[in-house]
Enzyme design. Structure first.
Site, PDB file in Angstrom:
ATOM      1  CD  GLU A 123      59.676  31.498  74.506  1.00  0.00           C
ATOM      2  OE1 GLU A 123      59.146  31.444  73.378  1.00  0.00           O
ATOM      3  OE2 GLU A 123      60.846  31.824  74.669  1.00  0.00           O
ATOM      4  N   PRO A 124      54.206  29.777  76.833  1.00  0.00           N
ATOM      5  CG  PRO A 124      52.916  29.085  78.646  1.00  0.00           C
ATOM      6  CD  PRO A 124      54.319  29.447  78.259  1.00  0.00           C
ATOM      7  N   GLY A 125      51.415  31.136  75.136  1.00  0.00           N
ATOM      8  CA  GLY A 125      50.563  32.314  75.010  1.00  0.00           C
ATOM      9  C   GLY A 125      49.125  31.838  74.962  1.00  0.00           C
ATOM     10  NE  ARG A 126      47.399  29.110  69.631  1.00  0.00           N
ATOM     11  CZ  ARG A 126      47.302  29.922  68.576  1.00  0.00           C
ATOM     12  NH1 ARG A 126      46.129  30.365  68.221  1.00  0.00           N
ATOM     13  NH2 ARG A 126      48.364  30.246  67.882  1.00  0.00           N
TER      14      ARG A 126
ATOM     15  CB  CYS B 125      33.679  48.032  53.152  1.00  0.00           C
ATOM     16  SG  CYS B 125      32.437  49.115  53.804  1.00  0.00           S
ATOM     17  CD  GLU B 126      38.867  44.328  53.339  1.00  0.00           C
ATOM     18  OE1 GLU B 126      39.088  43.368  52.576  1.00  0.00           O
ATOM     19  OE2 GLU B 126      39.633  45.275  53.514  1.00  0.00           O
TER      20      GLU B 126
ATOM     21  CE1 TYR C 163      49.671  35.463  69.488  1.00  0.00           C
ATOM     22  CE2 TYR C 163      48.529  33.407  69.947  1.00  0.00           C
ATOM     23  CZ  TYR C 163      49.677  34.152  69.954  1.00  0.00           C
ATOM     24  OH  TYR C 163      50.845  33.606  70.438  1.00  0.00           O
TER      25      TYR C 163
ATOM     26  CE1 TYR D 255      47.378  33.961  61.034  1.00  0.00           C
ATOM     27  CE2 TYR D 255      45.849  34.322  62.835  1.00  0.00           C
ATOM     28  CZ  TYR D 255      47.059  34.556  62.237  1.00  0.00           C
ATOM     29  OH  TYR D 255      47.958  35.379  62.843  1.00  0.00           O
TER      30      TYR D 255
HETATM   31  N1  LLP Z   1      57.305  31.802  71.594  1.00  0.00           N
HETATM   32  C1  LLP Z   1      57.615  32.197  70.329  1.00  0.00           C
HETATM   33  C2  LLP Z   1      59.001  32.292  69.935  1.00  0.00           C
HETATM   34  C3  LLP Z   1      56.581  32.487  69.428  1.00  0.00           C
HETATM   35  O1  LLP Z   1      56.880  32.852  68.190  1.00  0.00           O
HETATM   36  C4  LLP Z   1      55.229  32.395  69.849  1.00  0.00           C
HETATM   37  C5  LLP Z   1      54.135  32.726  68.949  1.00  0.00           C
HETATM   38  C6  LLP Z   1      54.974  31.973  71.170  1.00  0.00           C
HETATM   39  C7  LLP Z   1      56.038  31.696  72.002  1.00  0.00           C
HETATM   40  C8  LLP Z   1      53.579  31.809  71.703  1.00  0.00           C
HETATM   41  O2  LLP Z   1      52.894  30.877  70.961  1.00  0.00           O
HETATM   42  P1  LLP Z   1      51.486  30.286  71.480  1.00  0.00           P
HETATM   43  O3  LLP Z   1      51.784  29.489  72.725  1.00  0.00           O
HETATM   44  O4  LLP Z   1      50.603  31.427  71.774  1.00  0.00           O
HETATM   45  O5  LLP Z   1      51.013  29.479  70.335  1.00  0.00           O
HETATM   46  N2  LLP Z   1      48.490  35.222  65.536  1.00  0.00           N
HETATM   47  C9  LLP Z   1      48.536  33.776  65.434  1.00  0.00           C
HETATM   48  C10 LLP Z   1      49.596  33.172  66.303  1.00  0.00           C
HETATM   49  C11 LLP Z   1      51.000  33.678  66.044  1.00  0.00           C
HETATM   50  C12 LLP Z   1      51.992  33.058  66.988  1.00  0.00           C
HETATM   51  C13 LLP Z   1      53.334  33.679  66.858  1.00  0.00           C
HETATM   52  N3  LLP Z   1      54.305  33.171  67.776  1.00  0.00           N
HETATM   53  C14 LLP Z   1      47.155  33.221  65.791  1.00  0.00           C
HETATM   54  O6  LLP Z   1      46.234  34.001  66.003  1.00  0.00           O
HETATM   55  O7  LLP Z   1      46.965  32.021  65.821  1.00  0.00           O
END
Ligand code: LLP
Length: 400
Positions: free
Chosen positions: A259-262, A327-328, A356, A302
């Site tokens: 489940e890649p997002g980033r 304003c922060e 994100y 972060y």
């Molecule tokens: N699967 C699960 C169960 C997750 O909780 C997450 C991210 C992902 C997949 C995707 O993760 P990735 O491959 O994108 O790292 N807002 C934060 C990141 C929060 C991630 C939450 N879970 C940031 O900006 O770094």
């Protein structure tokens, strides 16, 4: 090369720009690393849920990992087939569970016994059988990048191995539940392989012990978290990642889900903002731009590092903070960074803003959210128009 200047002139700033060709490369690289084995890449929609971006991933063959029913709807709208969609999240509402079951998506990923009872009850009422997976917490230190390590907060996620085993046995005895998958997630921005291998081994051993009691797990979901380069991190090569996981799966006939997002979208995105002014306060230099923490929250939230570049400028470099108009005092993109002397109108590119970024944007300070532009094979198209003042007040009621 993306022509940032033309895009900024055409669509104004602040602006998000995504290189869809880069997303294609990333998808193919990861999918290729899993070749020869059954695999499904379920893109983590939370990282960037723009419909055009999801459609692009759908065309590549991607599935979707969703954490709300609205994300499930986005995935379906974008043409991602229901059998490639999974629904995760630690707190699903009844209406979300019901809709996910009716939509007949691949599986619901469960995070507690209480949630499993709820899903069983709803499935029974609907006369359906719910395909489920259980998120286990292998309790391994992920050694993530310190900027965004979620450390202790992570323990609200998943269940321990013993609880998981009990849940699988219970699910297997229920007519309304069909346990088909297992899931774990090591947290964001992973840059080391050992913790992944270790966790995968623990979870694979659990799958083996379930198999011994005739519970046949078909989907082995390793979550997301693959790290990317923000600064000078050494990241994990997809091939090594795949091999580390495969090395723990011998004797198991499972489809690997990740489940890649980033990893998929992070480095494809750029945030463009223009310089408004410079000022010096008691010897500290500030470059003030028209983008702010409401547009791109990661540095403020972060203390995350993003590379920044003032386009076409390299002279008179000195230390400065790159800050927005909100304003922060936490409203900044970069602190104590070497920046050239700027003039109003100079264009600043903030890198690695595809994940994100827009999804965490808000309307704080009544600031309309930026437009989003996609570039594919040198051609650009606007995939979300800039919000207007009217958009900001549209849902509010005035009591006259
Ligand atoms: N699967 C699960 C169960 C997750 O909780 C997450 C991210 C992902 C997949 C995707 O993760 P990735 O491959 O994108 O790292 N807002 C934060 C990141 C929060 C991630 C939450 N879970 C940031 O900006 O770094």
């Amino acid at each position: 090369m993306i022509d940032f200047k033309t895009l900024a002139d055409r669509y104004d700033t602040p602006l998000y720009v995504y290189d869809f060709d880069h997303i294609t490369e990333r998808y193919r690289e990861l999918k290729g690393a899993f070749s020869g084995k059954k695999s499904l890449i379920s893109y983590a929609v939370k990282a960037n849920s723009n419909l055009s971006l999801l459609t692009h991933l759908a065309e590549l063959g991607s599935g979707a990992d969703c954490v709300s029913i609205a994300e499930v709807r986005r995935a379906l709208m974008s043409g991602i087939p229901k059998y490639k969609i999974i629904f995760s999240g630690v707190g699903k509402r009844d209406d979300e569970i019901e809709e996910a079951l009716r939509e007949d998506i691949l599986l619901l990923n469960l995070e507690s016994e209480a949630e499993m009872e709820r899903v069983e009850k709803i499935a029974k009422e609907l006369g359906l059988q719910a395909r489920i997976s259980i998120r286990v917490n292998p309790n391994i230190d992920p050694k993530t990048h310190p900027y965004i390590s979620t450390g202790l907060h992570e323990n609200k996620f998943g269940v321990d191995i013993e609880t998981a085993k009990r849940m699988y046995i219970k699910a297997n005895n229920s007519k309304s539940l069909y346990p088909v998958g297992i899931h774990f997630h090591m947290g964001p921005q992973l840059t080391e392989l050992d913790p992944i291998r270790e966790a995968s081994q623990i979870v694979a051993d659990l799958v083996r012990s379930l198999k011994a009691i005739k519970i046949d797990i078909r989907f082995f979901d390793v979550g997301g978290g693959l790290g990317i380069v923000y600064d000078d991190e050494k990241t994990i090569a997809p091939y090594d990642y795949a091999q580390a996981i495969f090395s723990t799966l011998h004797g198991l006939d499972v489809t690997l889900i990740c489940e890649p997002g980033r990893f998929m979208v992070g480095n494809s995105g750029y945030f463009l903002t223009r310089v408004l002014y410079e000022k010096v306060n008691e010897g500290r230099r500030f470059v003030i731009v028209d983008g702010a923490m409401n547009d791109l929250l990661r540095p403020s939230l972060y203390n995350a590092f993003h590379k920044v570049e003032v386009l076409g400028k390299s002279e008179d470099v000195s230390e400065a903070d790159l800050v927005g108009p909100v304003c922060e005092s936490g409203d900044f993109f970069a602190k104590r960074r070497a920046l050239p002397a700027t003039e109003p109108g100079d264009l600043v590119v903030v890198y690695s803003a595809g994940a994100y970024g827009f999804v965490m944007a808000s309307n704080y300070n009544s600031r309309p959210r930026p437009a989003e532009v996609a570039v594919t094979e040198g051609k650009e198209r606007c995939i979300r128009v800039r919000e207007s003042f009217e958009d900001l007040v549209r849902l509010e009621k005035m009591c006259l």
